[in-house]
Design a protein around this motif. Structure first.
Motif, short mmCIF file in Angstrom:
data_model
loop_
_atom_site.label_atom_id
_atom_site.label_comp_id
_atom_site.label_asym_id
_atom_site.label_seq_id
_atom_site.Cartn_x
_atom_site.Cartn_y
_atom_site.Cartn_z
N LEU A 112 -2.74 -3.37 -12.49
CA LEU A 112 -1.83 -3.15 -11.38
C LEU A 112 -2.46 -3.87 -10.19
CD1 LEU A 112 0.55 -1.81 -9.92
CD2 LEU A 112 -0.90 0.21 -9.60
N GLU A 113 -1.76 -4.87 -9.68
CA GLU A 113 -2.33 -5.73 -8.65
C GLU A 113 -1.92 -5.30 -7.24
OE1 GLU A 113 -4.40 -8.36 -9.08
OE2 GLU A 113 -4.21 -8.83 -11.21
N HIS A 114 -2.90 -4.99 -6.45
CA HIS A 114 -2.82 -4.82 -5.00
C HIS A 114 -1.85 -3.77 -4.47
CE1 HIS A 114 -5.51 -8.17 -5.03
NE2 HIS A 114 -4.62 -8.90 -5.67
N PRO A 115 -1.95 -2.51 -4.96
CA PRO A 115 -1.19 -1.46 -4.28
C PRO A 115 -1.78 -1.28 -2.88
CG PRO A 115 -2.71 -0.48 -5.85
CD PRO A 115 -2.79 -1.97 -6.04
N SER A 116 -0.94 -0.94 -1.93
CA SER A 116 -1.40 -0.77 -0.54
C SER A 116 -0.44 0.18 0.16
CB SER A 116 -1.40 -2.12 0.17
OG SER A 116 -0.08 -2.62 0.26
N ALA A 117 -0.74 0.47 1.40
CA ALA A 117 0.16 1.33 2.19
C ALA A 117 1.54 0.69 2.30
CB ALA A 117 -0.44 1.57 3.57
N GLU A 118 1.57 -0.66 2.40
CA GLU A 118 2.84 -1.37 2.51
C GLU A 118 3.56 -1.49 1.17
OE1 GLU A 118 -0.17 -3.17 3.42
OE2 GLU A 118 -0.08 -2.07 5.30
N ALA A 119 2.80 -1.51 0.10
CA ALA A 119 3.37 -1.65 -1.25
C ALA A 119 2.64 -0.69 -2.19
CB ALA A 119 3.23 -3.09 -1.74
N PRO A 120 2.92 0.63 -2.06
CA PRO A 120 2.19 1.61 -2.87
C PRO A 120 2.38 1.44 -4.37
CG PRO A 120 3.96 2.66 -1.62
CD PRO A 120 3.89 1.24 -1.16
N GLY A 121 3.47 0.82 -4.77
CA GLY A 121 3.72 0.58 -6.19
C GLY A 121 3.07 -0.68 -6.70
N GLY A 122 2.33 -1.38 -5.84
CA GLY A 122 1.67 -2.62 -6.23
C GLY A 122 2.55 -3.84 -5.97
N ARG A 123 1.95 -5.00 -6.11
CA ARG A 123 2.67 -6.26 -5.86
C ARG A 123 3.14 -6.91 -7.15
NH1 ARG A 123 2.99 -6.50 -0.60
NH2 ARG A 123 1.18 -6.04 0.67
N TRP A 124 2.33 -6.84 -8.22
CA TRP A 124 2.71 -7.39 -9.52
C TRP A 124 1.84 -6.78 -10.60
CZ3 TRP A 124 -0.04 -10.50 -6.04
CH2 TRP A 124 -1.27 -10.97 -6.46
#
Length: 158
Positions: A112-124
């Motif tokens: 799971l690539e790069h979940p963050s506050a802006e994208a909690p579901g990840g980027r890809w």
């Protein structure tokens, strides 16, 4: 060239970075076999996700392209054994990972690539096959902090 019913060679080799930097990203014959296996894995993933389209953002990367995008020197992308993708009609990358884990799809690495506050579901999602031998079935989350990426075991929340 059609590799499987839903995946073409160009989908697994196309790169905007390669075009912009004029990098040749043509796979060799050994890599072609790996890309065929990768396309078959992606067909299985597509089936598990209910047949929704999968959008490939990165597949095979030549050494020059891998260096240009800052990829790992040991990346399975170099061998044609990994793909980064999303499936917007299915849901977030996290939801995709959860579904693939539940379904028992066999992979070497699922990231799971790069979940963050802006994208909690990840980027890809990154999915890879083993080069040789038995798949590790490794599940990781790539988290970027302070400009560096670190990998944590399992599906981690940001």
């Amino acid at each position: 060239m059609q590799l499987t019913p839903h995946f073409t060679l160009s989908e697994l080799t196309d790169s905007e970075t390669a075009r912009r930097l004029r990098i040749d990203n043509t796979p060799g014959s050994t890599t072609m076999h790996a890309l065929q296996c990768l396309a078959e894995l992606l067909e299985e993933v597509r089936d598990v996700l209910g047949g929704v389209p999968i959008v490939i953002s990165s597949g095979y990367r030549s050494a020059a392209l891998n260096a240009a995008v800052g990829g790992s020197a040991t990346s399975a992308h170099l061998l044609g054994l990994a793909a980064d993708f999303t499936a917007p009609a299915f849901g977030t990358p996290r939801a995709i990972c959860e579904e693939l884990i539940t379904a028992g799809v066999v992979w070497d690495q699922l990231i799971l690539e790069h979940p963050s506050a802006e994208a909690p579901g990840g980027r890809w999602v990154h999915i890879g096959l083993p080069q040789l031998g038995k798949p590790r079935r490794q599940i990781l989350t790539a988290i970027k902090r302070g400009g560096k990426t670190r990998y944590e075991i399992g599906l981690v929340r940001p």
